[in-house]
Scaffold this active site. Structure first.
Site, PDB file in Angstrom:
ATOM      1  N   ASP A   1      35.032  48.546  -1.861  1.00  0.00           N
ATOM      2  CA  ASP A   1      33.989  48.045  -0.960  1.00  0.00           C
ATOM      3  C   ASP A   1      32.977  49.143  -0.646  1.00  0.00           C
ATOM      4  OD1 ASP A   1      32.758  45.961   0.381  1.00  0.00           O
ATOM      5  OD2 ASP A   1      33.917  46.203   2.223  1.00  0.00           O
TER       6      ASP A   1
ATOM      7  N   GLY B   1      36.844  41.855  13.839  1.00  0.00           N
ATOM      8  CA  GLY B   1      36.978  42.024  15.278  1.00  0.00           C
ATOM      9  C   GLY B   1      35.868  42.917  15.798  1.00  0.00           C
TER      10      GLY B   1
ATOM     11  N   GLY C   1      29.833  47.328  18.150  1.00  0.00           N
ATOM     12  CA  GLY C   1      29.446  46.201  17.311  1.00  0.00           C
ATOM     13  C   GLY C   1      30.626  45.305  17.023  1.00  0.00           C
TER      14      GLY C   1
END
Length: 375
Positions: free
Chosen positions: A167, A53, A48
């Site tokens: 996160d 990146g 993916g």
């Protein structure tokens, strides 16, 4: 360069000593070795792509499978996120944290090597590529919830110094071959000095998961991760996204939807319909109540992650009873639930410069595998 000054130079001996003491097994890979493992970063090996990146599947000479995160463009900002992630992953080792296999820094190439997670991410099963397969039965969901909580609790309470993830979200919970949770992606993480209650920082993370005090004032603390984990728990129980769009012009936070139902003890309406009623009622109620107490607007009232682990495991009937009788769960039909909601915005994710990372729609529809190997 930022990376060398952060990880090399005067810190080399310290890092080696720390690695020796911690029995770490990560190492430095050569670019040639990773080219060979990924078939020269062949498109067919790509798992993916995200804002950072691309992520590639690879196989080492000994047959072990790896995931390789390759930065798209070198920059000082990308270099620092790369260095932070390598440094933090090099410090920690826990069964519910994604293990670092190593890294490569040659020229302007920056790559991080992880264990490959064959069952990808929690996101891919709740909202993405594996949505239709419905392999997450209730037992697996409870295991994922508890395992994720234990991984985050390790960061907050046992790592030295303590670590704030910043996160926590479904795409950053990866699943191994046994569907055991591995918390991943430490590019935004912060080390907390001894005695500090929080750090002031520019805001990074994903909307829908951000604690209000962090989104508005940049106050990052362990409690911010607790808030994000509460949102994640509601996702696991309900199968809903953190922010749903009932209509093209309306957004609804998952907490605003779940709290009124919890107050009326209508927990069965919160359960993911794909479970077809096959869940433990007591466990579902426990998960929902813990989720909402974690995702309340006042950080001082949120539990610690160690307390969350105990609550999810049902270790204390007294604490569970006290939780159920908390004032936030008393029936108050006229009361607004907005105090639980995070900030609203037209985009779904933000970074320090408020530029877009990978929004939730992209994560759901086009990045299931990328999400499974660090978004």
């Amino acid at each position: 360069m930022a990376f060398c000054s952060f990880l090399c130079g005067g810190k080399t001996s310290n890092r080696r000593e720390h690695r020796k003491k911690s029995s770490m097994t990560w190492r430095v890979f050569s670019l040639k070795e990773l080219h060979s493992a990924t078939n020269n970063f062949n498109y067919d090996n790509k798992l993916g792509e995200g804002g950072f990146g691309s992520v590639y599947w690879g196989q080492l000479w000994d047959g072990s499978q790896i995931a390789v995160k390759r930065l798209r463009v070198w920059s000082n900002k990308a270099e620092m996120e790369f260095a932070v992630e390598v440094e933090i992953l090099g410090r920690v080792r826990h069964k519910n944290l994604l293990a670092l296999r190593g890294y490569c820094a040659e020229g302007q190439e920056r790559l991080i090597v992880y264990d490959y997670m064959p069952n990808l991410s929690l996101l891919s099963h709740l909202h993405g590529h594996h949505l239709g397969e419905c392999v997450l039965d209730w037992g697996r969901r409870m295991s994922i919830a508890i395992g994720s909580a234990e991984g985050i609790a390790y960061l907050h309470h046992h790592a030295t110094p303590h670590i704030i993830h910043r996160d926590i979200k479904a795409s950053n919970v990866l699943l191994d071959s046994d569907f055991q949770a591995r918390v991943a992606d430490f590019g935004f993480a912060k080390l907390i000095p001894d005695g500090a209650t929080h750090v002031n920082t520019k805001v990074k993370g994903t909307l829908g998961y951000l604690a209000p005090e962090y989104a508005m004032f940049g106050k990052a603390s362990e409690s911010c991760d607790v808030y994000s984990f509460g949102i994640l728990l509601l996702e696991v129980a309900s199968g809903k996204k953190p922010i749903e769009k009932p209509s093209p012009t309306v957004k609804q936070a998952i907490t605003d939807w779940a709290l009124p139902l919890a107050r009326e003890r209508r927990f069965e309406e919160i359960a993911d319909p794909r479970l077809n009623g096959k869940y433990e009622e007591a466990e579902l109620k426990r998960v929902v109540l813990v989720a909402l107490i974690c995702a309340q607007s006042k950080p001082e009232k949120r539990p610690t992650m160690l307390e969350v682990v105990g609550l999810l495991k049902g270790e204390s009937k007294e604490k569970l009873s006290s939780l159920e009788n908390d004032e936030m769960f008393r029936p108050e039909p006229a009361m607004s639930c907005q105090g639980l909601s995070g900030p609203d915005d037209n985009s779904d994710s933000i970074t320090e410069e408020k530029d877009s990372r990978v929004d939730l729609k992209q994560e759901t529809n086009s990045l299931p595998e990328a999400a499974a190997h660090i978004s």
